[in-house]
Write a protein that holds these residues in place. Structure first.
Motif, PDB file in Angstrom:
ATOM      1  N   ALA A   2      47.707  11.597  30.656  1.00  0.00           N
ATOM      2  CA  ALA A   2      48.560  12.478  31.460  1.00  0.00           C
ATOM      3  C   ALA A   2      49.972  12.555  30.887  1.00  0.00           C
ATOM      4  O   ALA A   2      50.594  13.625  30.879  1.00  0.00           O
ATOM      5  CB  ALA A   2      48.595  11.993  32.908  1.00  0.00           C
ATOM      6  N   HIS A   3      50.483  11.413  30.398  1.00  0.00           N
ATOM      7  CA  HIS A   3      51.845  11.403  29.850  1.00  0.00           C
ATOM      8  C   HIS A   3      51.931  12.301  28.616  1.00  0.00           C
ATOM      9  O   HIS A   3      52.886  13.077  28.464  1.00  0.00           O
ATOM     10  CB  HIS A   3      52.252   9.979  29.494  1.00  0.00           C
ATOM     11  N   ALA A   4      50.938  12.205  27.742  1.00  0.00           N
ATOM     12  CA  ALA A   4      50.936  13.038  26.534  1.00  0.00           C
ATOM     13  C   ALA A   4      50.845  14.511  26.903  1.00  0.00           C
ATOM     14  O   ALA A   4      51.515  15.362  26.298  1.00  0.00           O
ATOM     15  CB  ALA A   4      49.771  12.638  25.631  1.00  0.00           C
ATOM     16  N   ARG A   5      50.039  14.821  27.908  1.00  0.00           N
ATOM     17  CA  ARG A   5      49.884  16.218  28.330  1.00  0.00           C
ATOM     18  C   ARG A   5      51.211  16.779  28.830  1.00  0.00           C
ATOM     19  O   ARG A   5      51.613  17.887  28.456  1.00  0.00           O
ATOM     20  CB  ARG A   5      48.814  16.307  29.420  1.00  0.00           C
ATOM     21  N   GLU A   6      51.896  16.012  29.672  1.00  0.00           N
ATOM     22  CA  GLU A   6      53.179  16.477  30.196  1.00  0.00           C
ATOM     23  C   GLU A   6      54.215  16.601  29.079  1.00  0.00           C
ATOM     24  O   GLU A   6      55.023  17.539  29.073  1.00  0.00           O
ATOM     25  CB  GLU A   6      53.679  15.519  31.279  1.00  0.00           C
ATOM     26  N   ASP A  28      54.245  21.832  15.399  1.00  0.00           N
ATOM     27  CA  ASP A  28      55.617  21.485  15.772  1.00  0.00           C
ATOM     28  C   ASP A  28      55.666  20.856  17.161  1.00  0.00           C
ATOM     29  O   ASP A  28      56.436  19.914  17.406  1.00  0.00           O
ATOM     30  CB  ASP A  28      56.501  22.729  15.744  1.00  0.00           C
ATOM     31  N   LEU A  29      54.857  21.366  18.070  1.00  0.00           N
ATOM     32  CA  LEU A  29      54.836  20.813  19.425  1.00  0.00           C
ATOM     33  C   LEU A  29      54.337  19.373  19.415  1.00  0.00           C
ATOM     34  O   LEU A  29      54.857  18.523  20.147  1.00  0.00           O
ATOM     35  CB  LEU A  29      53.946  21.669  20.330  1.00  0.00           C
ATOM     36  N   ALA A  30      53.339  19.098  18.596  1.00  0.00           N
ATOM     37  CA  ALA A  30      52.826  17.730  18.501  1.00  0.00           C
ATOM     38  C   ALA A  30      53.910  16.787  17.994  1.00  0.00           C
ATOM     39  O   ALA A  30      54.071  15.669  18.501  1.00  0.00           O
ATOM     40  CB  ALA A  30      51.604  17.693  17.587  1.00  0.00           C
ATOM     41  N   VAL A  31      54.671  17.241  17.013  1.00  0.00           N
ATOM     42  CA  VAL A  31      55.765  16.419  16.482  1.00  0.00           C
ATOM     43  C   VAL A  31      56.827  16.199  17.552  1.00  0.00           C
ATOM     44  O   VAL A  31      57.294  15.072  17.766  1.00  0.00           O
ATOM     45  CB  VAL A  31      56.385  17.086  15.236  1.00  0.00           C
ATOM     46  N   ASP A  32      57.215  17.263  18.243  1.00  0.00           N
ATOM     47  CA  ASP A  32      58.249  17.157  19.268  1.00  0.00           C
ATOM     48  C   ASP A  32      57.824  16.236  20.410  1.00  0.00           C
ATOM     49  O   ASP A  32      58.649  15.521  20.987  1.00  0.00           O
ATOM     50  CB  ASP A  32      58.585  18.542  19.829  1.00  0.00           C
ATOM     51  N   ALA A  33      56.536  16.266  20.755  1.00  0.00           N
ATOM     52  CA  ALA A  33      56.029  15.439  21.853  1.00  0.00           C
ATOM     53  C   ALA A  33      55.637  14.037  21.391  1.00  0.00           C
ATOM     54  O   ALA A  33      55.258  13.201  22.210  1.00  0.00           O
ATOM     55  CB  ALA A  33      54.829  16.117  22.499  1.00  0.00           C
ATOM     56  N   ARG A  37      48.158  15.799  16.478  1.00  0.00           N
ATOM     57  CA  ARG A  37      47.600  17.135  16.680  1.00  0.00           C
ATOM     58  C   ARG A  37      46.237  17.044  17.351  1.00  0.00           C
ATOM     59  O   ARG A  37      45.867  17.916  18.139  1.00  0.00           O
ATOM     60  CB  ARG A  37      47.492  17.861  15.340  1.00  0.00           C
ATOM     61  N   GLN A  38      45.504  15.981  17.049  1.00  0.00           N
ATOM     62  CA  GLN A  38      44.194  15.815  17.678  1.00  0.00           C
ATOM     63  C   GLN A  38      44.334  15.659  19.187  1.00  0.00           C
ATOM     64  O   GLN A  38      43.546  16.221  19.962  1.00  0.00           O
ATOM     65  CB  GLN A  38      43.475  14.596  17.094  1.00  0.00           C
ATOM     66  N   THR A  39      45.352  14.903  19.613  1.00  0.00           N
ATOM     67  CA  THR A  39      45.596  14.749  21.052  1.00  0.00           C
ATOM     68  C   THR A  39      45.912  16.092  21.690  1.00  0.00           C
ATOM     69  O   THR A  39      45.435  16.412  22.785  1.00  0.00           O
ATOM     70  CB  THR A  39      46.760  13.772  21.294  1.00  0.00           C
ATOM     71  N   LEU A  40      46.718  16.888  21.002  1.00  0.00           N
ATOM     72  CA  LEU A  40      47.075  18.210  21.519  1.00  0.00           C
ATOM     73  C   LEU A  40      45.817  19.054  21.740  1.00  0.00           C
ATOM     74  O   LEU A  40      45.639  19.650  22.810  1.00  0.00           O
ATOM     75  CB  LEU A  40      48.029  18.890  20.534  1.00  0.00           C
ATOM     76  N   TYR A  41      44.953  19.091  20.740  1.00  0.00           N
ATOM     77  CA  TYR A  41      43.748  19.920  20.868  1.00  0.00           C
ATOM     78  C   TYR A  41      42.738  19.309  21.835  1.00  0.00           C
ATOM     79  O   TYR A  41      41.983  20.040  22.486  1.00  0.00           O
ATOM     80  CB  TYR A  41      43.133  20.158  19.490  1.00  0.00           C
ATOM     81  N   ASN A  42      42.732  17.979  21.953  1.00  0.00           N
ATOM     82  CA  ASN A  42      41.861  17.352  22.946  1.00  0.00           C
ATOM     83  C   ASN A  42      42.264  17.763  24.359  1.00  0.00           C
ATOM     84  O   ASN A  42      41.415  17.935  25.239  1.00  0.00           O
ATOM     85  CB  ASN A  42      41.921  15.828  22.829  1.00  0.00           C
ATOM     86  N   GLU A  43      43.562  17.892  24.579  1.00  0.00           N
ATOM     87  CA  GLU A  43      44.066  18.220  25.912  1.00  0.00           C
ATOM     88  C   GLU A  43      43.887  19.692  26.256  1.00  0.00           C
ATOM     89  O   GLU A  43      43.509  20.033  27.384  1.00  0.00           O
ATOM     90  CB  GLU A  43      45.555  17.860  26.013  1.00  0.00           C
ATOM     91  N   PHE A  44      44.174  20.575  25.309  1.00  0.00           N
ATOM     92  CA  PHE A  44      44.246  22.007  25.625  1.00  0.00           C
ATOM     93  C   PHE A  44      43.184  22.861  24.938  1.00  0.00           C
ATOM     94  O   PHE A  44      42.957  23.993  25.356  1.00  0.00           O
ATOM     95  CB  PHE A  44      45.639  22.537  25.271  1.00  0.00           C
ATOM     96  N   GLY A  45      42.575  22.340  23.894  1.00  0.00           N
ATOM     97  CA  GLY A  45      41.534  23.082  23.205  1.00  0.00           C
ATOM     98  C   GLY A  45      42.050  24.081  22.189  1.00  0.00           C
ATOM     99  O   GLY A  45      41.502  24.208  21.098  1.00  0.00           O
ATOM    100  N   SER A  46      43.103  24.797  22.540  1.00  0.00           N
ATOM    101  CA  SER A  46      43.644  25.834  21.662  1.00  0.00           C
ATOM    102  C   SER A  46      45.033  26.217  22.154  1.00  0.00           C
ATOM    103  O   SER A  46      45.487  25.755  23.213  1.00  0.00           O
ATOM    104  CB  SER A  46      42.740  27.073  21.677  1.00  0.00           C
TER     105      SER A  46
END
Length: 211
Positions: A2-6, A28-33, A37-46
């Motif tokens: 949840a923390h990574a998603r927020e 860039d969003l993955a770096v800023d957060a 990148r895998q976590t980003l796509y795991n959370e949102f898919g695209s």
């Protein structure tokens, strides 16, 4: 996660201050957060999934704020006026919420596209909810009115609809669009008095349905 998603949603919202949604890069969003990148796509898919999640969070945050205002132990007409004032202030500084309330999306914003027919449901519950799509303007107004309960729903809807007539005024500079408002006094004194007068009558003898 949840923390990574927020953190990713916060990064996406912050990115919109400086560039349009089409120019926002997932890497860039993955770096800023500070996530992979895998976590980003795991959370949102695209990126489209991220857009739907960002829009859903804005709608949920708005409704949460409405509930908080209505829970104040003040006379109903004062609470409904506070909802109207806060709606104007919030929409003035949150372009996604402004688009949700008015239906006026533009190229700078993450317009939520529907999930492709036959697509596999997202594994993350929060994303499955986001993938259901955002509320239409009328649905969001109705959900706002429902927060006031059956007795005051009509008055709440009236307050929000009057506020929305003010929301369509020109937006503030882009640099200030994602900042929280410091003051809840964005409306003119004349409009505030008008809402107070109408709500005083409405809350004295509330109607169940507003034409």
């Amino acid at each position: 996660m949840a923390h990574a998603r927020e953190a990713l949603l916060d990064a996406a919202l912050a990115a919109l201050v400086h560039r349009s949604w089409s120019a926002v890069r997932m890497a860039d969003l993955a770096v800023d957060a500070r996530v992979s990148r895998q976590t980003l796509y795991n959370e949102f898919g695209s990126k489209e999934g991220l857009a739907r999640a960002l829009v859903r969070r804005e709608a949920d945050a708005y409704l949460q704020g409405v509930r908080r205002l209505l829970a104040d132990p003040a006379p109903p007409e004062r609470n409904l006026l506070a909802v109207a004032e806060w709606t104007v202030a919030r929409a003035a500084t949150r372009p996604i919420l402004r688009a949700l309330l008015t239906g006026a999306w533009n190229e700078r914003l993450p317009v939520p596209r529907p999930v492709r027919p036959g697509a596999r449901p997202a594994p993350v519950p929060a994303q499955r909810r986001a993938d259901e799509g955002p509320p239409a303007p009328g649905e969001l107004v109705a959900a706002t009115a429902a927060c006031a309960g059956e007795r005051w729903a009509a008055g709440c809807e009236l307050a929000v609809r009057i506020a929305l007539s003010h929301v369509v005024a020109p937006a503030p500079p882009v640099a200030a669009q994602c900042e929280e408002p410091e003051s809840w006094s964005p409306m003119t004194p004349t409009m505030t008095r008008l809402i107070e007068t109408i709500l005083r009558v409405e809350t004295t003898s509330p109607r169940k349905i507003i034409p």
